[in-house]
Design a protein around this motif. Structure first.
Motif, mmCIF file in Angstrom:
data_model
loop_
_atom_site.group_PDB
_atom_site.id
_atom_site.type_symbol
_atom_site.label_atom_id
_atom_site.label_comp_id
_atom_site.label_asym_id
_atom_site.label_seq_id
_atom_site.Cartn_x
_atom_site.Cartn_y
_atom_site.Cartn_z
ATOM 1 N N THR A 70 0.734 -1.393 -0.061
ATOM 2 C CA THR A 70 -0.082 -0.028 0.029
ATOM 3 C C THR A 70 0.867 1.330 0.044
ATOM 4 O OG1 THR A 70 -1.859 -1.294 1.187
ATOM 5 C CG2 THR A 70 -1.725 1.311 1.130
ATOM 6 N N LEU A 71 2.105 1.075 0.678
ATOM 7 C CA LEU A 71 2.931 2.395 0.885
ATOM 8 C C LEU A 71 3.350 2.589 -0.604
ATOM 9 C CD1 LEU A 71 4.746 1.757 4.191
ATOM 10 C CD2 LEU A 71 3.067 3.752 3.757
ATOM 11 N N LEU A 72 3.900 1.578 -1.373
ATOM 12 C CA LEU A 72 4.489 1.541 -2.482
ATOM 13 C C LEU A 72 3.561 2.249 -3.520
ATOM 14 C CD1 LEU A 72 6.901 0.982 -4.225
ATOM 15 C CD2 LEU A 72 6.199 -1.189 -4.566
ATOM 16 N N ALA A 73 2.322 1.923 -3.705
ATOM 17 C CA ALA A 73 1.260 2.054 -4.288
ATOM 18 C C ALA A 73 1.120 3.864 -4.081
ATOM 19 C CB ALA A 73 0.129 1.339 -4.436
ATOM 20 N N ALA A 74 1.022 4.000 -2.718
ATOM 21 C CA ALA A 74 0.635 5.509 -2.628
ATOM 22 C C ALA A 74 1.943 6.235 -3.127
ATOM 23 C CB ALA A 74 0.414 5.608 -1.016
ATOM 24 N N LEU A 100 -8.587 -6.415 4.303
ATOM 25 C CA LEU A 100 -7.972 -5.671 2.922
ATOM 26 C C LEU A 100 -8.437 -4.046 3.415
ATOM 27 C CD1 LEU A 100 -9.385 -8.053 0.012
ATOM 28 C CD2 LEU A 100 -7.152 -7.816 1.092
ATOM 29 N N ALA A 101 -9.075 -3.932 3.933
ATOM 30 C CA ALA A 101 -9.689 -2.342 4.085
ATOM 31 C C ALA A 101 -8.666 -1.710 5.007
ATOM 32 C CB ALA A 101 -11.146 -2.343 4.687
ATOM 33 N N ARG A 102 -8.293 -2.720 6.200
ATOM 34 C CA ARG A 102 -7.074 -2.031 7.117
ATOM 35 C C ARG A 102 -5.874 -1.707 6.584
ATOM 36 N NH1 ARG A 102 -5.945 -5.954 12.197
ATOM 37 N NH2 ARG A 102 -8.087 -5.148 12.770
ATOM 38 N N PHE A 103 -5.729 -2.448 5.373
ATOM 39 C CA PHE A 103 -4.263 -2.093 4.578
ATOM 40 C C PHE A 103 -4.754 -1.322 3.323
ATOM 41 C CE2 PHE A 103 -3.182 -5.585 7.294
ATOM 42 C CZ PHE A 103 -2.062 -5.154 7.910
ATOM 43 N N GLY A 104 -5.930 -0.570 3.188
ATOM 44 C CA GLY A 104 -6.170 0.450 2.165
ATOM 45 C C GLY A 104 -6.186 -0.365 0.765
ATOM 46 N N ILE A 105 -6.599 -1.578 0.804
ATOM 47 C CA ILE A 105 -6.701 -2.578 -0.628
ATOM 48 C C ILE A 105 -8.180 -2.254 -1.241
ATOM 49 C CG2 ILE A 105 -6.519 -4.540 -1.636
ATOM 50 C CD1 ILE A 105 -4.064 -3.908 -0.292
ATOM 51 N N LEU A 106 -9.086 -1.878 -0.549
ATOM 52 C CA LEU A 106 -10.129 -1.631 -1.104
ATOM 53 C C LEU A 106 -10.284 0.106 -1.490
ATOM 54 C CD1 LEU A 106 -12.779 -3.388 1.384
ATOM 55 C CD2 LEU A 106 -11.575 -4.176 -0.649
ATOM 56 N N ASN A 107 -9.973 0.223 -2.568
ATOM 57 C CA ASN A 107 -9.934 1.671 -3.327
ATOM 58 C C ASN A 107 -9.817 1.684 -4.590
ATOM 59 O OD1 ASN A 107 -7.795 2.826 -4.585
ATOM 60 N ND2 ASN A 107 -6.687 2.147 -2.508
ATOM 61 N N PRO A 108 -10.640 2.818 -5.152
ATOM 62 C CA PRO A 108 -10.756 2.631 -6.910
ATOM 63 C C PRO A 108 -9.662 2.673 -7.575
ATOM 64 C CG PRO A 108 -12.159 4.479 -5.628
ATOM 65 C CD PRO A 108 -11.071 4.052 -4.410
ATOM 66 N N GLN A 163 -21.179 -5.450 -0.014
ATOM 67 C CA GLN A 163 -21.368 -4.061 0.219
ATOM 68 C C GLN A 163 -20.177 -3.283 0.309
ATOM 69 O OE1 GLN A 163 -24.866 -3.174 0.474
ATOM 70 N NE2 GLN A 163 -23.501 -1.206 0.320
ATOM 71 N N ARG A 164 -19.238 -4.008 0.914
ATOM 72 C CA ARG A 164 -17.837 -3.156 1.080
ATOM 73 C C ARG A 164 -17.207 -2.865 -0.379
ATOM 74 N NH1 ARG A 164 -15.669 -4.323 6.527
ATOM 75 N NH2 ARG A 164 -14.059 -2.780 5.923
ATOM 76 N N ILE A 165 -17.351 -3.798 -1.213
ATOM 77 C CA ILE A 165 -16.840 -3.567 -2.476
ATOM 78 C C ILE A 165 -17.603 -2.564 -3.175
ATOM 79 C CG2 ILE A 165 -16.870 -4.925 -4.879
ATOM 80 C CD1 ILE A 165 -14.925 -6.214 -3.473
#
Ligand SMILES: [Zn+2]
Length: 432
Positions: free
Chosen positions: A206-210, A242-250, A266-268
């Protein structure tokens, strides 16, 4: 260099629109469409009234499986998804070396070009050859003339060293592609799946993607083992992890997403990542069917991918349609076309040039077929022609960025010597 496609049935996919006319390619772009009359061009192709389409984009594939066709089955047949990975794919990926990584990409690219697939969104693993592996895939695709959005599958299956090399390969390739301005290649941050990723690794992904302003390409809930392992090892539902590590995002691409309960769906729907639907692979692995009917497909882009079962999106679209009719999800024919468009939109964003459009100024990725419909073909019923009349056997010429990659069904550059490839495949299988 300019090419004029005369007398074509121009079939736009996004949105669907059928019109008769001509299309002029100049350099890497589409210059004009419509009734162009007798304008000058370096080359003129009379399409004879047949269908012309934008090049198709494979929304999730694994080129590294291209040399697995006909591979001997494991001595003890796998009975679960995890055993399929352990006994087949994790044996193959670790046996890949530089030669077979590049050759797999080239063989896959040839298959793709023959099917009118011009861009591949690939997810790669070769644990014995990580640094530079994405360059080899790029070489394989470039030799045939295709575009690619590539990533390396970061995992903790091979210890800290393997993880670090995976992360670094993603960083290196994304940064390299950013330097290039040819719009042919881009990178994503690749990750295998929650069940082979430690917390620290998910955090670093997540840090790398950001840091790189990129997205993560990861397998999610392909089998129920992903959810079970998450609850057992981490004490929480997969979507929570996945949400905790920011994986659920557009910005992220989640492949498969089959085993989702209503809370997970619903989370998706709330977080709106892109999904990749791979119906033939899912049937082949007997992992089930993605709950597409409950996915908010207006806001959650659902791409169509082959997951490494060849690169033929006509065949995948047929399967997506038939499976949806087989009592599980009520898709309309246009919904399948929209899955192709979702892949094109992601490729457009990442490659920085309009992909999947037959418009002036769009990338000249164009498929000329010899499909001359025997029944009326209009904007209203084109999706029916795509699903029930067309197939890759009608693909005749293919252009990518204005250059011919397939002419009269012959690969223009990068064709392989079959005997040499078979020899490489035989040696690869011996290493399993
Ligand atoms: Zn996959």
């Amino acid at each position: 260099m300019s090419t004029l496609l005369k007398n074509a049935m121009l079939c736009h996919l996004n949105p669907i629109q059928v019109e008769h006319g001509d299309l002029l390619i100049e350099g890497e772009k589409i210059a004009k469409i419509g009734d162009l009359g007798a304008i000058a061009a370096g080359e003129v192709i009379d399409c004879g009234g047949a269908v012309v389409l934008p090049g198709l984009v494979n929304g999730h594939t694994h080129l590294y499986s291209a040399l697995a066709v006909g591979m001997p089955p494991p001595a003890s047949p796998p009975t679960t998804f995890l055993e399929i990975l352990e006994r087949i794919w994790w044996k193959l990926d670790v046996a890949l070396d530089a030669e077979t990584v590049e050759l797999s990409a080239r063989v896959g690219a040839i298959d793709a070009a023959r099917c009118g697939t011009t861009t591949l969104i690939d997810h790669h693993a070769s644990p014995s050859y990580i640094p530079g592996s994405l360059d080899l895939i790029e070489n394989g695709l470039r030799s045939v003339g295709l575009r690619g959005v590539l990533c390396y599958e970061t995992t903790d299956r091979h210890g800290v060293a393997g993880r670090k090399q995976g992360l670094h390969e993603n960083r290196r390739f994304i940064e390299k592609c950013r330097q290039s301005k040819d719009h042919r290649f881009a990178g994503l941050v690749g990750a295998h799946a929650s069940f082979t990723l430690e917390d620290e690794t998910l955090n670093q992904l997540t840090l790398l993607a950001a840091e790189l302003d990129s997205g993560i390409h990861i397998h999610v809930a392909e089998d129920s083992c992903d959810e079970r392992a998450c609850r057992k090892q981490h004490g929480l539902p997969l979507m929570d992890r996945l949400a905790r590590f920011g994986i659920l995002n557009p910005r992220n691409l989640l492949a498969h997403c089959i085993h989702l309960d209503d809370t997970a769906i619903q989370r998706i729907n709330d977080s709106q990542p892109s999904l990749a639907h791979n119906p033939r692979s899912n049937m082949n692995n007997a992992v089930g069917y993605a709950p597409l009917a409950k996915i908010d497909r207006v806001n959650v882009p659902v791409q169509l991918g082959t997951d490494g079962i060849g690169e033929d999106l006509f065949a995948e679209a047929h399967a997506a349609w038939l499976k949806s009719r087989d009592g599980v999800a009520g898709l309309a024919p246009v919904d399948v076309i929209e899955m192709l468009n979702a892949s094109s939109r992601l490729a457009t964003r990442l490659l920085g040039t309009p992909i999947g459009l037959l418009h002036p100024d769009a990338a000249a990725d164009v498929v000329v077929t010899d499909y001359n419909p025997h029944t009326p073909c209009t904007t209203e019923n084109f999706a029916g022609h795509f699903l029930f009349g067309m197939s890759s056997r009608f693909v005749k010429h293919v252009f990518v960025g204005g250059r011919a990659v397939l002419r009269d069904r012959e690969i223009v550059s990068g064709e392989v010597n079959s005997a040499l490839v078979q020899d490489a495949a035989r040696r690869l299988w011996q290493r399993l």
